[in-house]
Design a protein around this motif. Structure first.
Motif, short mmCIF file in Angstrom:
data_model
loop_
_atom_site.label_atom_id
_atom_site.label_comp_id
_atom_site.label_asym_id
_atom_site.label_seq_id
_atom_site.Cartn_x
_atom_site.Cartn_y
_atom_site.Cartn_z
N LEU A 256 49.96 -43.98 -13.92
CA LEU A 256 49.49 -45.37 -13.88
C LEU A 256 49.86 -46.02 -12.55
O LEU A 256 50.69 -46.94 -12.50
N PRO A 257 49.24 -45.56 -11.45
CA PRO A 257 49.61 -46.13 -10.14
C PRO A 257 49.30 -47.62 -10.06
O PRO A 257 49.88 -48.32 -9.23
N ASN A 258 48.40 -48.12 -10.94
CA ASN A 258 48.07 -49.55 -10.91
C ASN A 258 48.75 -50.34 -12.03
O ASN A 258 48.29 -51.42 -12.39
N ALA A 259 49.83 -49.81 -12.56
CA ALA A 259 50.56 -50.52 -13.63
C ALA A 259 50.93 -51.92 -13.15
O ALA A 259 51.19 -52.13 -11.96
N ASN A 260 50.97 -52.89 -14.09
CA ASN A 260 51.29 -54.27 -13.72
C ASN A 260 52.73 -54.39 -13.21
O ASN A 260 53.01 -55.19 -12.32
N TYR A 261 53.62 -53.63 -13.82
CA TYR A 261 55.03 -53.64 -13.39
C TYR A 261 55.53 -52.20 -13.38
O TYR A 261 55.15 -51.41 -14.24
N LYS A 262 56.41 -51.91 -12.40
CA LYS A 262 56.97 -50.56 -12.31
C LYS A 262 58.48 -50.65 -12.11
O LYS A 262 58.94 -51.42 -11.25
N PHE A 263 59.20 -49.82 -12.84
CA PHE A 263 60.65 -49.75 -12.67
C PHE A 263 61.06 -48.31 -12.49
O PHE A 263 60.45 -47.40 -13.07
N PHE A 264 62.12 -48.12 -11.69
CA PHE A 264 62.72 -46.79 -11.56
C PHE A 264 64.20 -46.95 -11.84
O PHE A 264 64.89 -47.71 -11.16
N LEU A 265 64.67 -46.27 -12.88
CA LEU A 265 66.07 -46.42 -13.30
C LEU A 265 66.87 -45.17 -12.98
O LEU A 265 66.40 -44.04 -13.19
N VAL B 212 51.37 -51.85 -23.27
CA VAL B 212 52.33 -50.79 -23.57
C VAL B 212 53.32 -50.56 -22.43
O VAL B 212 52.97 -50.70 -21.25
N VAL B 213 54.55 -50.25 -22.81
CA VAL B 213 55.56 -49.78 -21.87
C VAL B 213 55.49 -48.26 -21.90
O VAL B 213 55.57 -47.67 -22.98
N VAL B 214 55.26 -47.64 -20.76
CA VAL B 214 55.12 -46.18 -20.71
C VAL B 214 56.31 -45.61 -19.94
O VAL B 214 56.57 -45.99 -18.81
N GLU B 215 57.01 -44.68 -20.60
CA GLU B 215 58.26 -44.18 -20.02
C GLU B 215 58.16 -42.69 -19.73
O GLU B 215 57.65 -41.94 -20.56
N GLY B 216 58.57 -42.28 -18.51
CA GLY B 216 58.49 -40.86 -18.18
C GLY B 216 59.08 -40.54 -16.82
O GLY B 216 60.12 -41.08 -16.42
N ARG B 217 58.40 -39.62 -16.10
CA ARG B 217 58.89 -39.18 -14.79
C ARG B 217 57.91 -39.51 -13.67
O ARG B 217 58.29 -39.64 -12.52
N ASP B 218 56.62 -39.56 -14.02
CA ASP B 218 55.57 -39.68 -13.01
C ASP B 218 54.61 -40.81 -13.35
O ASP B 218 53.44 -40.77 -12.98
N ILE C 168 48.13 -54.91 -20.60
CA ILE C 168 49.22 -54.89 -19.60
C ILE C 168 49.99 -53.57 -19.73
O ILE C 168 50.32 -53.14 -20.84
N ASN C 169 50.23 -52.93 -18.59
CA ASN C 169 50.98 -51.67 -18.57
C ASN C 169 52.26 -51.82 -17.77
O ASN C 169 52.25 -52.32 -16.64
N ILE C 170 53.37 -51.38 -18.34
CA ILE C 170 54.66 -51.39 -17.63
C ILE C 170 55.14 -49.94 -17.53
O ILE C 170 55.27 -49.26 -18.56
N ALA C 171 55.35 -49.48 -16.31
CA ALA C 171 55.78 -48.09 -16.09
C ALA C 171 57.29 -48.05 -15.88
O ALA C 171 57.82 -48.83 -15.08
N ILE D 233 45.87 -44.23 -24.20
CA ILE D 233 46.75 -45.22 -24.85
C ILE D 233 46.93 -46.44 -23.95
O ILE D 233 46.80 -47.58 -24.40
N ALA D 234 47.18 -46.19 -22.67
CA ALA D 234 47.44 -47.31 -21.74
C ALA D 234 46.24 -48.24 -21.58
O ALA D 234 46.40 -49.42 -21.28
N SER D 235 45.04 -47.69 -21.81
CA SER D 235 43.85 -48.54 -21.67
C SER D 235 43.48 -49.23 -22.99
O SER D 235 42.55 -50.02 -23.03
N SER D 236 44.22 -48.93 -24.07
CA SER D 236 43.88 -49.50 -25.37
C SER D 236 44.69 -50.73 -25.75
O SER D 236 44.20 -51.60 -26.45
#
Ligand code: DC
Length: 221
Positions: free
Chosen positions: A140-149, A128-134, A3-6, A122-125
């Protein structure tokens, strides 16, 4: 499939802290992608690469011996280590000089490709919650969940003032820096900072961190 959370967002939106808290709550790893750009910048500064030319940066990134590893701490949480030439960079990447250099090197295509490849591995292993700008838009355009803060520039300037324990007279200059960084991050040609269309957009100007965390958790099943 892991599971990937962006989580993407502006500087001072609290995304780093919230990404860590969310990961802890869910028992996921947490990847700070800015640390990869900072590590590349550290390598370039240490080896004396002239950062005024993109082609020098593109050439130098091919020679870097860098990896991200995750080590379990005493509570079993996965902790990110940024390893250059077999040595953990630790806080060496957190200086003002490296902040500035990372904002330069992160504009170079070859550096973004280098960093994105590591993020994909890393995201495919593992979860993970992945934090950044893009992350939600490009990595990860197909991330399970996406947030913009985000939060208003004024609120973010106040937070930074407090974080750095600076007196009131620094407020205006910090506010200017934040506005300038927003402008640079959102207008750069490659992977500019913007919310993915399918991201949950949270303006946390009037929220405590625990309220933002609760709101994010309410979206995760
Ligand atoms: O989040 P940070 O301040 O540690 O990021 C350091 C630099 O890296 C910042 O100038 C923006 C850049 N960056 C990026 O271009 N893409 C990311 N996914 C993360 C950071």
């Amino acid at each position: 499939m892991p599971i990937n959370i962006a989580i993407d967002g502006t500087a001072g939106s609290g995304k780093g802290t919230l990404a860590k808290q969310l990961a802890k709550k869910l028992g996921f790893g947490c990847l700070d992608t800015g640390a990869i750009y900072r590590s590349v910048a550290y390598y370039m500064v240490e080896t004396g690469v002239d950062l005024s030319k993109g082609e020098n940066i593109a050439k130098a990134v091919k020679k870097i011996n860098f990896k991200v590893v995750f080590e379990a701490d005493e509570n079993g949480n996965k902790v990110q280590k940024n390893i250059l030439d077999e040595t953990d960079l630790g806080d060496k990447i957190r200086t003002e000089q490296i902040s500035l250099a990372s904002s330069i090197v992160s504009q170079v295509k070859e550096v973004r490709e280098f960093a994105t490849k590591i993020q994909h591995e890393i995201a495919s292993s593992f979860d993970v919650v992945v934090e950044g700008r893009d992350i939600g838009t490009v990595v990860l355009p197909n991330a399970n969940y996406k947030f913009f803060l985000t939060a208003s520039p004024q609120v973010r300037a106040r937070r930074r003032l407090k974080q750095l324990s600076l007196p009131e007279e620094n407020y205006e200059s910090i506010l200017e820096e934040i506005v300038e960084r927003d402008r640079r991050d959102t207008t750069r040609a490659l992977s500019p900072l913007k919310a993915a269309e399918d991201a949950v957009y949270i303006d946390n100007s009037n929220q405590l961190p625990e309220e933002t965390l609760r709101e994010m958790l309410s979206y995760i099943k």
